[in-house]
Structure formats: structure tokens, C-alpha cells
Design a protein around this motif. Structure first.
Motif, PDB file in Angstrom:
ATOM      1  N   ALA A 110       0.878  -1.337  -0.007  1.00 43.99           N
ATOM      2  CA  ALA A 110      -0.163   0.012   0.219  1.00 43.99           C
ATOM      3  C   ALA A 110       0.936   1.280  -0.096  1.00 43.99           C
ATOM      4  O   ALA A 110       0.426   2.210  -0.545  1.00 43.99           O
ATOM      5  CB  ALA A 110      -1.045  -0.191   1.173  1.00 43.99           C
ATOM      6  N   GLN A 111       1.952   1.346   0.714  1.00 38.47           N
ATOM      7  CA  GLN A 111       2.852   2.391   0.746  1.00 38.47           C
ATOM      8  C   GLN A 111       3.571   2.496  -0.534  1.00 38.47           C
ATOM      9  O   GLN A 111       3.544   3.697  -0.838  1.00 38.47           O
ATOM     10  CB  GLN A 111       3.650   2.177   2.099  1.00 38.47           C
ATOM     11  CG  GLN A 111       4.672   3.538   2.341  1.00 38.47           C
ATOM     12  CD  GLN A 111       3.734   4.736   2.459  1.00 38.47           C
ATOM     13  OE1 GLN A 111       2.840   4.481   3.571  1.00 38.47           O
ATOM     14  NE2 GLN A 111       3.919   6.001   2.102  1.00 38.47           N
ATOM     15  N   LEU A 112       3.832   1.461  -0.986  1.00 41.03           N
ATOM     16  CA  LEU A 112       4.660   1.785  -2.473  1.00 41.03           C
ATOM     17  C   LEU A 112       3.929   2.249  -3.455  1.00 41.03           C
ATOM     18  O   LEU A 112       4.097   3.096  -4.090  1.00 41.03           O
ATOM     19  CB  LEU A 112       5.190   0.343  -2.697  1.00 41.03           C
ATOM     20  CG  LEU A 112       6.100   0.170  -4.184  1.00 41.03           C
ATOM     21  CD1 LEU A 112       7.393   1.129  -4.087  1.00 41.03           C
ATOM     22  CD2 LEU A 112       6.290  -1.198  -4.499  1.00 41.03           C
ATOM     23  N   GLU A 113       2.543   1.807  -3.539  1.00 47.05           N
ATOM     24  CA  GLU A 113       1.409   2.275  -4.420  1.00 47.05           C
ATOM     25  C   GLU A 113       1.316   3.955  -4.075  1.00 47.05           C
ATOM     26  O   GLU A 113       1.287   4.420  -5.144  1.00 47.05           O
ATOM     27  CB  GLU A 113       0.240   1.644  -4.329  1.00 47.05           C
ATOM     28  CG  GLU A 113      -0.705   1.929  -5.165  1.00 47.05           C
ATOM     29  CD  GLU A 113      -2.189   1.242  -5.212  1.00 47.05           C
ATOM     30  OE1 GLU A 113      -3.246   1.792  -5.425  1.00 47.05           O
ATOM     31  OE2 GLU A 113      -2.310   0.297  -4.253  1.00 47.05           O
ATOM     32  N   LEU A 114       1.165   4.286  -3.031  1.00 47.70           N
ATOM     33  CA  LEU A 114       0.862   5.565  -2.741  1.00 47.70           C
ATOM     34  C   LEU A 114       2.294   6.485  -2.890  1.00 47.70           C
ATOM     35  O   LEU A 114       2.146   7.747  -3.623  1.00 47.70           O
ATOM     36  CB  LEU A 114       0.661   5.894  -1.184  1.00 47.70           C
ATOM     37  CG  LEU A 114       0.411   7.213  -0.848  1.00 47.70           C
ATOM     38  CD1 LEU A 114      -0.817   7.839  -1.384  1.00 47.70           C
ATOM     39  CD2 LEU A 114       0.485   7.176   0.793  1.00 47.70           C
ATOM     40  N   ASN A 115       3.399   5.863  -2.729  1.00 44.68           N
ATOM     41  CA  ASN A 115       4.589   6.538  -3.193  1.00 44.68           C
ATOM     42  C   ASN A 115       4.658   6.921  -4.645  1.00 44.68           C
ATOM     43  O   ASN A 115       5.023   8.037  -5.188  1.00 44.68           O
ATOM     44  CB  ASN A 115       6.048   6.115  -2.529  1.00 44.68           C
ATOM     45  CG  ASN A 115       5.901   5.920  -0.801  1.00 44.68           C
ATOM     46  OD1 ASN A 115       5.278   6.713  -0.465  1.00 44.68           O
ATOM     47  ND2 ASN A 115       6.924   5.243  -0.690  1.00 44.68           N
ATOM     48  N   LYS A 116       4.454   5.876  -5.281  1.00 44.16           N
ATOM     49  CA  LYS A 116       4.597   5.830  -6.732  1.00 44.16           C
ATOM     50  C   LYS A 116       3.445   6.814  -7.482  1.00 44.16           C
ATOM     51  O   LYS A 116       3.715   7.805  -8.179  1.00 44.16           O
ATOM     52  CB  LYS A 116       3.980   4.415  -7.497  1.00 44.16           C
ATOM     53  CG  LYS A 116       5.304   3.639  -7.215  1.00 44.16           C
ATOM     54  CD  LYS A 116       5.044   2.332  -7.947  1.00 44.16           C
ATOM     55  CE  LYS A 116       5.953   1.272  -7.974  1.00 44.16           C
ATOM     56  NZ  LYS A 116       5.853   0.001  -8.346  1.00 44.16           N
ATOM     57  N   LYS A 117       2.075   6.829  -6.694  1.00 45.14           N
ATOM     58  CA  LYS A 117       1.210   7.995  -6.958  1.00 45.14           C
ATOM     59  C   LYS A 117       1.472   9.304  -6.583  1.00 45.14           C
ATOM     60  O   LYS A 117       1.434  10.274  -7.741  1.00 45.14           O
ATOM     61  CB  LYS A 117      -0.128   7.572  -6.309  1.00 45.14           C
ATOM     62  CG  LYS A 117      -1.354   8.538  -6.672  1.00 45.14           C
ATOM     63  CD  LYS A 117      -2.555   8.212  -6.061  1.00 45.14           C
ATOM     64  CE  LYS A 117      -3.562   7.363  -7.146  1.00 45.14           C
ATOM     65  NZ  LYS A 117      -4.808   7.125  -6.345  1.00 45.14           N
ATOM     66  N   TYR A 118       2.435   9.528  -5.710  1.00 45.63           N
ATOM     67  CA  TYR A 118       2.646  11.074  -5.179  1.00 45.63           C
ATOM     68  C   TYR A 118       3.991  11.468  -6.307  1.00 45.63           C
ATOM     69  O   TYR A 118       4.009  12.582  -6.624  1.00 45.63           O
ATOM     70  CB  TYR A 118       3.301  10.983  -3.912  1.00 45.63           C
ATOM     71  CG  TYR A 118       2.306  11.627  -2.750  1.00 45.63           C
ATOM     72  CD1 TYR A 118       2.003  12.844  -2.883  1.00 45.63           C
ATOM     73  CD2 TYR A 118       1.459  10.627  -2.087  1.00 45.63           C
ATOM     74  CE1 TYR A 118       0.863  13.198  -1.838  1.00 45.63           C
ATOM     75  CE2 TYR A 118       0.621  11.082  -0.937  1.00 45.63           C
ATOM     76  CZ  TYR A 118       0.334  12.569  -1.046  1.00 45.63           C
ATOM     77  OH  TYR A 118      -0.631  12.903  -0.216  1.00 45.63           O
ATOM     78  N   SER A 119       4.713  10.444  -6.296  1.00 42.39           N
ATOM     79  CA  SER A 119       5.952  10.864  -7.169  1.00 42.39           C
ATOM     80  C   SER A 119       6.519  10.078  -8.341  1.00 42.39           C
ATOM     81  O   SER A 119       7.663  10.145  -8.847  1.00 42.39           O
ATOM     82  CB  SER A 119       7.090  10.778  -6.063  1.00 42.39           C
ATOM     83  OG  SER A 119       6.863  11.766  -5.048  1.00 42.39           O
ATOM     84  N   GLY A 120       5.747   8.882  -8.729  1.00 44.96           N
ATOM     85  CA  GLY A 120       6.011   8.281 -10.172  1.00 44.96           C
ATOM     86  C   GLY A 120       6.853   7.094  -9.432  1.00 44.96           C
ATOM     87  O   GLY A 120       7.029   6.706  -8.343  1.00 44.96           O
ATOM     88  N   GLU A 121       6.999   6.220 -10.576  1.00 36.36           N
ATOM     89  CA  GLU A 121       7.669   4.924 -10.366  1.00 36.36           C
ATOM     90  C   GLU A 121       8.932   5.056  -9.887  1.00 36.36           C
ATOM     91  O   GLU A 121       9.623   3.993  -9.078  1.00 36.36           O
ATOM     92  CB  GLU A 121       7.897   4.179 -11.785  1.00 36.36           C
ATOM     93  CG  GLU A 121       6.443   4.007 -12.443  1.00 36.36           C
ATOM     94  CD  GLU A 121       6.025   2.740 -11.470  1.00 36.36           C
ATOM     95  OE1 GLU A 121       6.540   1.752 -11.255  1.00 36.36           O
ATOM     96  OE2 GLU A 121       4.709   2.563 -11.576  1.00 36.36           O
ATOM     97  N   ASP A 122       9.591   6.230 -10.235  1.00 32.83           N
ATOM     98  CA  ASP A 122      11.122   6.426  -9.701  1.00 32.83           C
ATOM     99  C   ASP A 122      10.925   7.194  -8.248  1.00 32.83           C
ATOM    100  O   ASP A 122      12.287   7.813  -8.239  1.00 32.83           O
ATOM    101  CB  ASP A 122      11.937   7.009 -10.712  1.00 32.83           C
ATOM    102  CG  ASP A 122      11.379   8.280 -11.310  1.00 32.83           C
ATOM    103  OD1 ASP A 122      10.172   8.729 -10.964  1.00 32.83           O
ATOM    104  OD2 ASP A 122      12.181   8.956 -11.974  1.00 32.83           O
ATOM    105  N   TRP A 123      10.231   7.012  -7.364  1.00 35.02           N
ATOM    106  CA  TRP A 123      10.005   7.875  -6.505  1.00 35.02           C
ATOM    107  C   TRP A 123      11.286   7.815  -5.426  1.00 35.02           C
ATOM    108  O   TRP A 123      11.843   8.633  -4.955  1.00 35.02           O
ATOM    109  CB  TRP A 123       8.662   7.568  -5.487  1.00 35.02           C
ATOM    110  CG  TRP A 123       8.720   6.052  -4.892  1.00 35.02           C
ATOM    111  CD1 TRP A 123       8.488   4.985  -5.443  1.00 35.02           C
ATOM    112  CD2 TRP A 123       9.392   5.724  -3.887  1.00 35.02           C
ATOM    113  NE1 TRP A 123       8.702   4.067  -4.841  1.00 35.02           N
ATOM    114  CE2 TRP A 123       9.377   4.371  -3.642  1.00 35.02           C
ATOM    115  CE3 TRP A 123       9.931   6.489  -2.670  1.00 35.02           C
ATOM    116  CZ2 TRP A 123       9.903   3.645  -2.575  1.00 35.02           C
ATOM    117  CZ3 TRP A 123      10.255   5.989  -1.523  1.00 35.02           C
ATOM    118  CH2 TRP A 123      10.298   4.546  -1.459  1.00 35.02           C
TER     119      TRP A 123
END
Length: 198
Positions: free
Chosen positions: A29-42
Motif C-alpha cells: 500500500a505504501q509503495l503504491e502511494l509513493n508511486k502515485k505521489y512521485s512516480g515509479e522512480d520515487w
């Protein structure tokens, strides 16, 4: 998520109530959120130091909520609901730090479902320092459990509340939070965090 429900009283030892399976769900869930905020290369875009600062900031807000008497120079009151939210906020950034270091599968493999925290060695500030120096699953567990223990908050409220706050964070980013379009405080002065049932 209803599968987190286990009632724990504050005792001599605080046992981890988080399974490897549910730890994996938190990480995903956290990985999905981080990608949503800042992209795949967060993880390449955001320095690790920013996540550490975010953990420290949220921990400071937790202290304001659960230890009203530590600030002897002003009047303050215990705010249990906000304490839960602040632990959840620490959890979001702590999970991100873990994800910067290892894959989800590696982290789950290192996770100890039988982890126990003995109250004779509970020191949340030391746990925080250890986690900040080495973001590994055992220090993560020590940090979260010690914050729950010291705040007298059932860790299951935190595990369950994480997914509610995660959903709110998705709503924020979808509504333009990063661009300043989303207002987290409504016209009556209520913060959206306060609407969460945690």
C-alpha cells in the motif's frame, strides 16, 4: 481490514500483532502511494534524508499529542485520536524508508512475527534513533511498538488506521494536494484527519 483485530492490554511485554502477510500489505500500500505521489522512480527522486526528517516531524507531533506534560511551559491536553494519527504518519514515512533499502519480499523475509517488546527496555526515543540509523524491520517493529506502548494505544488501531489514512492520502493526491488545490481543512476549521475513525 478486519483481520488485524486482536485485543492487547498494556502488559509486561508487548507482542507484535502484525503478521508477515499483513506487513506485506502495508508495504504494498505504501509503495503504491509513493508511486502515485512521485512516480515509479520515487526512491530516486526523493532523498532518504527527507523521509527521515518527515519521521522526526511526525514523531514530534506525536509527543505533542500524548505527552502534554513534557512541555512544562504551556498548558496542553492528551489528544488520543491525534496520537493514533501521528503514529500512522510515522508509519507511512518509516515504511518508505524501509522500501528505499530493500524489496518488499526481502523486507517480509526479515520480518519477525514473534517480535516482543519488554517494558523494561522500552525507550521510544532510542528506538527512533536506531531506526533512523538503520532502517531495518526489527528496528521498525521496535519503533512502532514502543510508540504504541508509551502512548497506551492498541497497535491494532494503528494497523487498521493506516489503511484509512492511506486512502485519505490517495484522495489528497488525486485532488491536487501537491499543487495546493486540495484543502485539508474545511470551512468549519476541521482537518480531514479528524474525520477518520481511528
Amino acid at each position: 481490514m478486519k483481520n488485524f483485530i486482536i485485543i492487547i492490554e498494556k502488559e509486561e511485554e508487548m507482542k507484535n500483532t502484525l503478521s508477515k502477510e499483513n506487513f506485506k500489505k502495508l508495504l504494498e500500500a505504501q509503495l503504491e502511494l509513493n508511486k502515485k505521489y512521485s512516480g515509479e522512480d520515487w526512491a530516486d527522486k526523493i532523498p532518504e534524508s527527507k523521509f527521515r526528517k518527515a519521521v522526526l516531524c511526525e514523531y514530534g507531533e506525536l509527543l505533542q499529542s500524548v505527552e502534554p506534560n513534557w512541555a512544562w511551559w504551556k498548558k496542553s491536553e492528551l489528544d488520543e485520536q491525534n496520537a493514533v494519527i501521528e503514529i500512522i504518519d510515522v508509519l507511512h514515512f518509516a515504511l518508505s524508508l524501509l522500501l528505499m533499502r530493500k524489496s518488499i519480499d526481502e523486507l517480509v523475509e526479515l520480518f519477525d512475527e514473534n517480535y516482543e517488546l519488554n517494558d523494561s527496555n522500552v525507550d521510544e526515543t532510542l528506538a527512533l534513533a536506531k531506526f533512523m540509523l538503520a532502517s531495518i524491520p526489527s528496528y521498525f517493529q521496535e519503533l512502532i511498538l514502543s510508540m504504541c506502548y508509551e502512548s497506551n494505544i492498541d497497535q491494532n488501531r494503528v494497523w487498521e488506521g493506516y489503511f484509512k489514512k492511506n486512502a485519505l492520502n490517495h484522495k489528497r493526491v488525486e485532488s491536487g494536494y501537491k499543487e495546493g488545490k486540495y484543502k485539508k481543512i474545511d470551512e468549519k476549521g476541521n482537518e480531514d484527519n479528524r474525520q477518520l475513525d481511528v
